[in-house]
Design a protein around this motif. Structure first.
Motif, PDB file in Angstrom:
ATOM      1  N   PRO A   1      44.885  58.264  58.714  1.00  0.00           N
ATOM      2  CA  PRO A   1      44.935  58.123  57.246  1.00  0.00           C
ATOM      3  C   PRO A   1      44.583  59.412  56.506  1.00  0.00           C
ATOM      4  O   PRO A   1      43.645  59.453  55.702  1.00  0.00           O
ATOM      5  CB  PRO A   1      43.915  57.013  56.979  1.00  0.00           C
ATOM      6  CG  PRO A   1      42.930  57.140  58.094  1.00  0.00           C
ATOM      7  CD  PRO A   1      43.734  57.552  59.301  1.00  0.00           C
TER       8      PRO A   1
ATOM      9  N   SER B   1      46.530  59.113  45.794  1.00  0.00           N
ATOM     10  CA  SER B   1      46.330  59.100  47.243  1.00  0.00           C
ATOM     11  C   SER B   1      45.139  59.976  47.608  1.00  0.00           C
ATOM     12  O   SER B   1      44.765  60.894  46.880  1.00  0.00           O
ATOM     13  CB  SER B   1      47.590  59.607  47.953  1.00  0.00           C
ATOM     14  OG  SER B   1      48.696  58.777  47.673  1.00  0.00           O
TER      15      SER B   1
ATOM     16  N   SER C   1      42.331  61.003  51.341  1.00  0.00           N
ATOM     17  CA  SER C   1      42.146  61.009  52.790  1.00  0.00           C
ATOM     18  C   SER C   1      40.896  60.211  53.136  1.00  0.00           C
ATOM     19  O   SER C   1      39.881  60.288  52.429  1.00  0.00           O
ATOM     20  CB  SER C   1      42.012  62.447  53.303  1.00  0.00           C
ATOM     21  OG  SER C   1      41.758  62.458  54.692  1.00  0.00           O
TER      22      SER C   1
ATOM     23  N   LEU D   1      46.165  49.189  52.523  1.00  0.00           N
ATOM     24  CA  LEU D   1      46.039  50.641  52.597  1.00  0.00           C
ATOM     25  C   LEU D   1      47.357  51.196  53.127  1.00  0.00           C
ATOM     26  O   LEU D   1      47.741  50.932  54.270  1.00  0.00           O
ATOM     27  CB  LEU D   1      44.885  51.052  53.511  1.00  0.00           C
ATOM     28  CG  LEU D   1      44.504  52.533  53.431  1.00  0.00           C
ATOM     29  CD1 LEU D   1      43.903  52.850  52.062  1.00  0.00           C
ATOM     30  CD2 LEU D   1      43.517  52.906  54.529  1.00  0.00           C
ATOM     31  N   HIS D   2      48.048  51.946  52.273  1.00  0.00           N
ATOM     32  CA  HIS D   2      49.306  52.567  52.672  1.00  0.00           C
ATOM     33  C   HIS D   2      49.006  53.942  53.274  1.00  0.00           C
ATOM     34  O   HIS D   2      48.429  54.804  52.602  1.00  0.00           O
ATOM     35  CB  HIS D   2      50.240  52.715  51.473  1.00  0.00           C
ATOM     36  CG  HIS D   2      50.691  51.408  50.905  1.00  0.00           C
ATOM     37  ND1 HIS D   2      51.814  50.748  51.359  1.00  0.00           N
ATOM     38  CD2 HIS D   2      50.163  50.622  49.932  1.00  0.00           C
ATOM     39  CE1 HIS D   2      51.964  49.621  50.687  1.00  0.00           C
ATOM     40  NE2 HIS D   2      50.976  49.516  49.818  1.00  0.00           N
ATOM     41  N   VAL D   3      49.387  54.125  54.518  1.00  0.00           N
ATOM     42  CA  VAL D   3      49.140  55.379  55.228  1.00  0.00           C
ATOM     43  C   VAL D   3      50.467  56.101  55.422  1.00  0.00           C
ATOM     44  O   VAL D   3      51.443  55.505  55.893  1.00  0.00           O
ATOM     45  CB  VAL D   3      48.464  55.121  56.588  1.00  0.00           C
ATOM     46  CG1 VAL D   3      48.252  56.431  57.342  1.00  0.00           C
ATOM     47  CG2 VAL D   3      47.142  54.395  56.391  1.00  0.00           C
TER      48      VAL D   3
ATOM     49  N   SER E   1      46.499  58.618  52.209  1.00  0.00           N
ATOM     50  CA  SER E   1      46.471  57.158  52.121  1.00  0.00           C
ATOM     51  C   SER E   1      46.356  56.723  50.667  1.00  0.00           C
ATOM     52  O   SER E   1      45.822  57.446  49.824  1.00  0.00           O
ATOM     53  CB  SER E   1      45.297  56.586  52.916  1.00  0.00           C
ATOM     54  OG  SER E   1      45.328  57.047  54.250  1.00  0.00           O
TER      55      SER E   1
END
Length: 231
Positions: free
Chosen positions: A80, A109, A111, A138-140, A83
């Protein structure tokens, strides 16, 4: 005895047929739909709270909890490094108003460190009536969404009453739900008309440049095959 067994068989067959004829909604989604290694070795979600779970259009819902990127992050999954914390719902039924991680504004976004624990808080506003599963997500980057536990939220009211008003730096109050909509429609109409004029011009006035064979077929009618000769 055989007649009794046959009756039980018919009842069972009828139950199966009824189940096939009247399918039930599928609820196997969200975090339970992910593969085991994603649930166990990517993001650990806990202390998830969604309040209130009974709300109306224009009311705010607060989603809080904690998550920990696993120290045993799978090597096949991008870490991530980039993220984005979001809320997973079925479509634009809520609007996100606030988002913070460890008390820091988190609309962008960032880290996340493996093995560290993060507190999060997201405020969303009810937009469309219905019953929805609300998940933290959580979009990684390069890995996709990692979904957390879902909690049912039921929204009542009328979607037409929804307002998303903000005050600009100049003091004007605008409704983001409708702001600029007339401008968008106007430009769509303008370009549609221009495109239609362009299409009519080339088809009906300059069509011989693009459709000579088709126009010739229309002129010859049943004798159109005469266009094809040995010479």
């Amino acid at each position: 005895m055989k007649l009794k067994n046959f009756g039980v068989f018919l009842i069972g067959l009828a139950a199966v047929a009824a189940g096939l004829w009247m399918p039930m909604p599928a609820f196997a989604h969200g975090e339970k739909a992910q593969m085991a290694f994603l649930r166990m070795r990517s993001i650990h979600w806990y202390d998830i709270s969604v309040s209130p779970t009974q709300t109306s259009v224009n009311d705010e819902v607060v989603v809080t909890g904690k998550f920990r990127p696993s120290a045993f992050w799978p090597g096949s999954l991008p870490e991530p490094v980039v993220s984005y914390l979001n809320i997973g719902v079925p479509g634009p039924v809520f609007v996100r108003m606030e988002s913070e991680v460890n008390g820091v504004n988190m609309v962008n976004s960032t880290s996340f460190e493996l093995g560290a624990t993060y507190d999060f808080r997201v405020v969303i506003k009810a937009r469309v009536p219905g019953r929805y599963h609300v998940h933290p997500v959580l979009h990684v980057e390069h890995a996709g969404p990692l979904v957390g536990p879902g909690i049912w939220v039921e929204t009542s009211g009328n979607a037409a009453d929804f307002k998303h008003e903000v005050t600009t730096l100049t003091g004007n109050v605008v409704d983001l739900e409708k702001f600029g909509f007339a401008n968008v429609v106007s430009w769509h109409i303008i370009w549609f008309v221009l495109g239609l004029i362009w299409l009519v011009y080339w088809i009906f006035f300059k069509g011989r440049l693009f459709l000579p064979r088709y126009r010739r077929v229309l002129e010859l009618g049943d004798d159109a095959d005469a266009m094809i000769t040995r010479t």
